[in-house]
Design a protein around this motif. Structure first.
Motif, mmCIF file in Angstrom:
data_model
loop_
_atom_site.group_PDB
_atom_site.id
_atom_site.type_symbol
_atom_site.label_atom_id
_atom_site.label_comp_id
_atom_site.label_asym_id
_atom_site.label_seq_id
_atom_site.Cartn_x
_atom_site.Cartn_y
_atom_site.Cartn_z
ATOM 1 N N GLU A 25 0.876 -1.166 0.000
ATOM 2 C CA GLU A 25 0.000 0.000 0.000
ATOM 3 C C GLU A 25 0.917 1.220 0.000
ATOM 4 O O GLU A 25 1.602 1.499 0.986
ATOM 5 C CB GLU A 25 -0.867 -0.023 1.259
ATOM 6 N N ILE A 26 0.951 1.935 -1.081
ATOM 7 C CA ILE A 26 1.907 3.023 -1.260
ATOM 8 C C ILE A 26 1.330 4.311 -0.685
ATOM 9 O O ILE A 26 0.232 4.728 -1.040
ATOM 10 C CB ILE A 26 2.273 3.176 -2.743
ATOM 11 N N THR A 27 2.095 4.939 0.217
ATOM 12 C CA THR A 27 1.629 6.168 0.856
ATOM 13 C C THR A 27 2.280 7.416 0.280
ATOM 14 O O THR A 27 1.644 8.459 0.213
ATOM 15 C CB THR A 27 1.892 6.125 2.373
ATOM 16 N N ASP A 28 3.535 7.321 -0.126
ATOM 17 C CA ASP A 28 4.257 8.500 -0.604
ATOM 18 C C ASP A 28 5.286 8.071 -1.636
ATOM 19 O O ASP A 28 5.906 7.021 -1.499
ATOM 20 C CB ASP A 28 4.948 9.179 0.586
ATOM 21 N N THR A 29 5.482 8.890 -2.676
ATOM 22 C CA THR A 29 6.516 8.614 -3.673
ATOM 23 C C THR A 29 7.408 9.832 -3.820
ATOM 24 O O THR A 29 6.974 10.960 -3.596
ATOM 25 C CB THR A 29 5.916 8.275 -5.057
ATOM 26 N N LEU A 30 8.653 9.588 -4.198
ATOM 27 C CA LEU A 30 9.571 10.686 -4.473
ATOM 28 C C LEU A 30 10.589 10.255 -5.511
ATOM 29 O O LEU A 30 10.822 9.065 -5.711
ATOM 30 C CB LEU A 30 10.263 11.163 -3.194
ATOM 31 N N GLU A 31 11.168 11.252 -6.177
ATOM 32 C CA GLU A 31 12.163 11.021 -7.220
ATOM 33 C C GLU A 31 13.551 11.226 -6.618
ATOM 34 O O GLU A 31 13.776 12.188 -5.893
ATOM 35 C CB GLU A 31 11.938 12.005 -8.359
ATOM 36 N N ALA A 32 14.458 10.304 -6.923
ATOM 37 C CA ALA A 32 15.818 10.385 -6.398
ATOM 38 C C ALA A 32 16.807 10.058 -7.508
ATOM 39 O O ALA A 32 16.480 9.372 -8.467
ATOM 40 C CB ALA A 32 15.993 9.406 -5.245
ATOM 41 N N GLY A 33 18.017 10.545 -7.342
ATOM 42 C CA GLY A 33 19.087 10.235 -8.277
ATOM 43 C C GLY A 33 19.807 8.966 -7.865
ATOM 44 O O GLY A 33 19.663 8.492 -6.748
#
Length: 159
Positions: A25-33
């Motif tokens: 269950e995905i709560t938060d996403t973010l982009e990373a290098g």
């Protein structure tokens, strides 16, 4: 003239973890290098990476991608990389501490969703803060998906 040109997609997806949305269950996403070697980038451009069973972990104030598989680049000879090595994830210190606290306190997991090249040609990782689903939650998700599919079929037939 411009209408004749095909629009380029803004993201060139290299690897995708398709099971993640089913298992978590995905709560938060973010982009990373990602910190990569030259042969890893060339191998990623061929589109043969696998992040299906990988995860991210915080160690010593740094975030690491563990158990991802980037196959060796065949033309690199002896200068090749190790396929299953740990790769450093580039995030700000505040983001790392926030994610590490969520993992420790709330029992969540850091799951990679996609590895892609952005419009500048840099390799990026879409990372998700997620909680594992129980078996009955997975069954409920499957039932909901089937019902939505059946509902659209019925509306199409009547409409």
């Amino acid at each position: 003239m411009n209408a004749a040109k095909a629009k380029k997609p803004d993201r060139n997806i290299v690897a995708e973890n398709r099971k993640a949305r089913f298992n978590y269950e995905i709560t938060d996403t973010l982009e990373a290098g990602l910190v990569l070697t030259g042969t890893e980038v060339k191998s990623l451009r061929q589109g043969k990476a696998n992040i299906a069973e990988s995860y991210a972990n915080e160690e010593g104030g740094e975030m690491w991608l563990i158990n991802s598989h980037v196959p060796e680049y065949l033309q690199a000879n002896r200068f090749n990389h190790e396929p299953r090595r740990r790769r450093k994830i580039l995030l700000k210190a505040r983001e790392i501490s926030r994610l590490a606290q969520a993992v420790q306190r709330d029992g969540m997991t850091l799951v990679p969703l996609k590895v892609y090249f952005n419009d500048k040609g840099l390799a990026k990782l879409e990372l998700a803060l997620a909680r594992g689903k129980k078996l009955h939650d997975k069954r409920e998700t499957q039932k909901q998906r089937d019902w939505n599919r059946q509902k659209t079929r019925l509306l199409r037939e009547r409409g």
